[in-house]
Design a protein around this motif. Structure first.
Motif, PDB file in Angstrom:
ATOM      1  N   ALA A  31      14.985   1.783   1.975  1.00 31.92           N
ATOM      2  CA  ALA A  31      16.260   2.066   1.294  1.00 31.92           C
ATOM      3  C   ALA A  31      16.975   3.143   2.115  1.00 31.92           C
ATOM      4  O   ALA A  31      16.324   4.020   2.709  1.00 31.92           O
ATOM      5  CB  ALA A  31      15.968   2.561  -0.118  1.00 31.92           C
ATOM      6  N   ASN A  32      18.311   3.061   2.170  1.00 27.75           N
ATOM      7  CA  ASN A  32      19.043   4.057   2.955  1.00 27.75           C
ATOM      8  C   ASN A  32      18.830   5.460   2.401  1.00 27.75           C
ATOM      9  O   ASN A  32      18.548   5.642   1.224  1.00 27.75           O
ATOM     10  CB  ASN A  32      20.543   3.723   2.939  1.00 27.75           C
ATOM     11  CG  ASN A  32      20.846   2.635   3.969  1.00 27.75           C
ATOM     12  OD1 ASN A  32      20.131   2.517   4.963  1.00 27.75           O
ATOM     13  ND2 ASN A  32      21.848   1.828   3.691  1.00 27.75           N
ATOM     14  N   SER A  38       0.843  -1.209   0.000  1.00 27.33           N
ATOM     15  CA  SER A  38       0.000   0.000   0.000  1.00 27.33           C
ATOM     16  C   SER A  38       0.874   1.254   0.000  1.00 27.33           C
ATOM     17  O   SER A  38       0.599   2.223  -0.718  1.00 27.33           O
ATOM     18  CB  SER A  38      -0.908   0.006   1.224  1.00 27.33           C
ATOM     19  OG  SER A  38      -1.668  -1.180   1.292  1.00 27.33           O
ATOM     20  N   LEU A  39       1.941   1.214   0.795  1.00 30.01           N
ATOM     21  CA  LEU A  39       2.845   2.374   0.824  1.00 30.01           C
ATOM     22  C   LEU A  39       3.523   2.554  -0.540  1.00 30.01           C
ATOM     23  O   LEU A  39       3.638   3.671  -1.038  1.00 30.01           O
ATOM     24  CB  LEU A  39       3.893   2.206   1.933  1.00 30.01           C
ATOM     25  CG  LEU A  39       3.369   2.388   3.360  1.00 30.01           C
ATOM     26  CD1 LEU A  39       4.423   1.991   4.390  1.00 30.01           C
ATOM     27  CD2 LEU A  39       2.920   3.835   3.602  1.00 30.01           C
ATOM     28  N   ASN A  40       3.906   1.437  -1.156  1.00 34.32           N
ATOM     29  CA  ASN A  40       4.493   1.544  -2.506  1.00 34.32           C
ATOM     30  C   ASN A  40       3.473   2.173  -3.462  1.00 34.32           C
ATOM     31  O   ASN A  40       3.804   3.080  -4.232  1.00 34.32           O
ATOM     32  CB  ASN A  40       4.909   0.174  -3.030  1.00 34.32           C
ATOM     33  CG  ASN A  40       6.110  -0.406  -2.290  1.00 34.32           C
ATOM     34  OD1 ASN A  40       6.315  -1.619  -2.277  1.00 34.32           O
ATOM     35  ND2 ASN A  40       6.906   0.430  -1.621  1.00 34.32           N
ATOM     36  N   GLU A  48       5.173  11.310   6.721  1.00 32.08           N
ATOM     37  CA  GLU A  48       4.152  11.387   5.661  1.00 32.08           C
ATOM     38  C   GLU A  48       3.390  10.056   5.558  1.00 32.08           C
ATOM     39  O   GLU A  48       2.166  10.029   5.433  1.00 32.08           O
ATOM     40  CB  GLU A  48       4.867  11.665   4.332  1.00 32.08           C
ATOM     41  CG  GLU A  48       4.334  12.819   3.508  1.00 32.08           C
ATOM     42  CD  GLU A  48       5.064  12.909   2.172  1.00 32.08           C
ATOM     43  OE1 GLU A  48       6.298  13.114   2.170  1.00 32.08           O
ATOM     44  OE2 GLU A  48       4.389  12.730   1.135  1.00 32.08           O
ATOM     45  N   MET A  49       4.132   8.943   5.654  1.00 30.41           N
ATOM     46  CA  MET A  49       3.503   7.614   5.592  1.00 30.41           C
ATOM     47  C   MET A  49       2.509   7.467   6.746  1.00 30.41           C
ATOM     48  O   MET A  49       1.420   6.920   6.581  1.00 30.41           O
ATOM     49  CB  MET A  49       4.566   6.516   5.683  1.00 30.41           C
ATOM     50  CG  MET A  49       5.540   6.464   4.546  1.00 30.41           C
ATOM     51  SD  MET A  49       6.808   5.199   4.842  1.00 30.41           S
ATOM     52  CE  MET A  49       8.139   5.816   3.818  1.00 30.41           C
ATOM     53  N   CYS A  50       2.871   7.990   7.915  1.00 32.63           N
ATOM     54  CA  CYS A  50       1.981   7.900   9.084  1.00 32.63           C
ATOM     55  C   CYS A  50       0.715   8.704   8.835  1.00 32.63           C
ATOM     56  O   CYS A  50      -0.399   8.223   9.062  1.00 32.63           O
ATOM     57  CB  CYS A  50       2.685   8.426  10.325  1.00 32.63           C
ATOM     58  SG  CYS A  50       4.046   7.394  10.865  1.00 32.63           S
ATOM     59  N   GLY A  71       3.247   5.734  -3.521  1.00 34.40           N
ATOM     60  CA  GLY A  71       4.416   6.462  -4.017  1.00 34.40           C
ATOM     61  C   GLY A  71       5.641   6.383  -3.132  1.00 34.40           C
ATOM     62  O   GLY A  71       6.672   6.989  -3.410  1.00 34.40           O
ATOM     63  N   PHE A  72       5.556   5.629  -2.053  1.00 29.07           N
ATOM     64  CA  PHE A  72       6.713   5.480  -1.157  1.00 29.07           C
ATOM     65  C   PHE A  72       7.528   4.259  -1.603  1.00 29.07           C
ATOM     66  O   PHE A  72       7.541   3.223  -0.977  1.00 29.07           O
ATOM     67  CB  PHE A  72       6.257   5.336   0.298  1.00 29.07           C
ATOM     68  CG  PHE A  72       5.492   6.529   0.823  1.00 29.07           C
ATOM     69  CD1 PHE A  72       4.105   6.477   0.985  1.00 29.07           C
ATOM     70  CD2 PHE A  72       6.155   7.709   1.130  1.00 29.07           C
ATOM     71  CE1 PHE A  72       3.394   7.580   1.467  1.00 29.07           C
ATOM     72  CE2 PHE A  72       5.461   8.818   1.609  1.00 29.07           C
ATOM     73  CZ  PHE A  72       4.083   8.760   1.778  1.00 29.07           C
ATOM     74  N   GLU A  73       8.235   4.435  -2.729  1.00 23.55           N
ATOM     75  CA  GLU A  73       8.969   3.318  -3.341  1.00 23.55           C
ATOM     76  C   GLU A  73      10.104   2.820  -2.445  1.00 23.55           C
ATOM     77  O   GLU A  73      10.546   1.688  -2.574  1.00 23.55           O
ATOM     78  CB  GLU A  73       9.568   3.764  -4.689  1.00 23.55           C
ATOM     79  CG  GLU A  73       8.546   4.305  -5.696  1.00 23.55           C
ATOM     80  CD  GLU A  73       7.475   3.262  -6.029  1.00 23.55           C
ATOM     81  OE1 GLU A  73       7.777   2.052  -5.858  1.00 23.55           O
ATOM     82  OE2 GLU A  73       6.346   3.644  -6.386  1.00 23.55           O
ATOM     83  N   GLU A  74      10.575   3.663  -1.536  1.00 23.21           N
ATOM     84  CA  GLU A  74      11.717   3.286  -0.704  1.00 23.21           C
ATOM     85  C   GLU A  74      11.376   2.183   0.313  1.00 23.21           C
ATOM     86  O   GLU A  74      12.265   1.584   0.917  1.00 23.21           O
ATOM     87  CB  GLU A  74      12.290   4.499   0.037  1.00 23.21           C
ATOM     88  CG  GLU A  74      11.341   5.129   1.058  1.00 23.21           C
ATOM     89  CD  GLU A  74      10.487   6.254   0.504  1.00 23.21           C
ATOM     90  OE1 GLU A  74       9.969   6.095  -0.618  1.00 23.21           O
ATOM     91  OE2 GLU A  74      10.321   7.284   1.202  1.00 23.21           O
TER      92      GLU A  74
END
Lengths: 83, 83
Positions: B47-48, A24-26, B60-62, A29-32
């Motif tokens: 990812a680092n 869901s995070l991916n 932002e994810m939160c 847009g949170f690809e990291e």
């Protein structure tokens, strides 16, 4: 006295909830984000007592109710400063 | 890089799950338990990246997914030692 119990899945146990969070995070847009796991943190407000005794009792609470020890592991933190 | 997000109910929000845990523990003979609350701990493998940027992204994810900020508050821990 406050006890915090952290309960999480044992390594190797499938974590569909964690997978869903990561994908869901991916999608947002949170690809990291490479992977995710979700666990519980249970905070217990306890009558004061001798530290080792309290920890042993909380361990018993985990074994009997708070954690499914077949698939979950747990970690206990005691916080004597907080009421 | 590992980020840990601790999500819990805001003070004053009814916590039926916590209440149930506390009363169940009392029923099992753990009279010393006065109250209990249950929250989530979400561990993210990322990812680092540069620490402050990573923290801002996790925030932002939160706000977008991991916490319902109307009734929940969250705390973020970054752990650069773990892969």
């Amino acid at each position: 006295m406050i006890a915090r119990v952290y309960v999480g899945l044992k390594p190797g146990v499938l974590d569909p909830q964690g997978r869903t969070i990561a994908s869901s995070l991916n999608d947002l847009g949170f690809e990291e984000v490479q992977d995710a796991t979700q666990g519980k943190v249970i905070e217990l407000k306890l009558a004061n007592g001798e530290r080792d005794l309290v920890k042993a009792r909380v361990k018993e609470m985990c074994e009997k109710l708070l954690a499914n020890t077949v698939i979950e592991s747990y970690r206990i933190e005691l916080d004597e400063t907080e009421e």
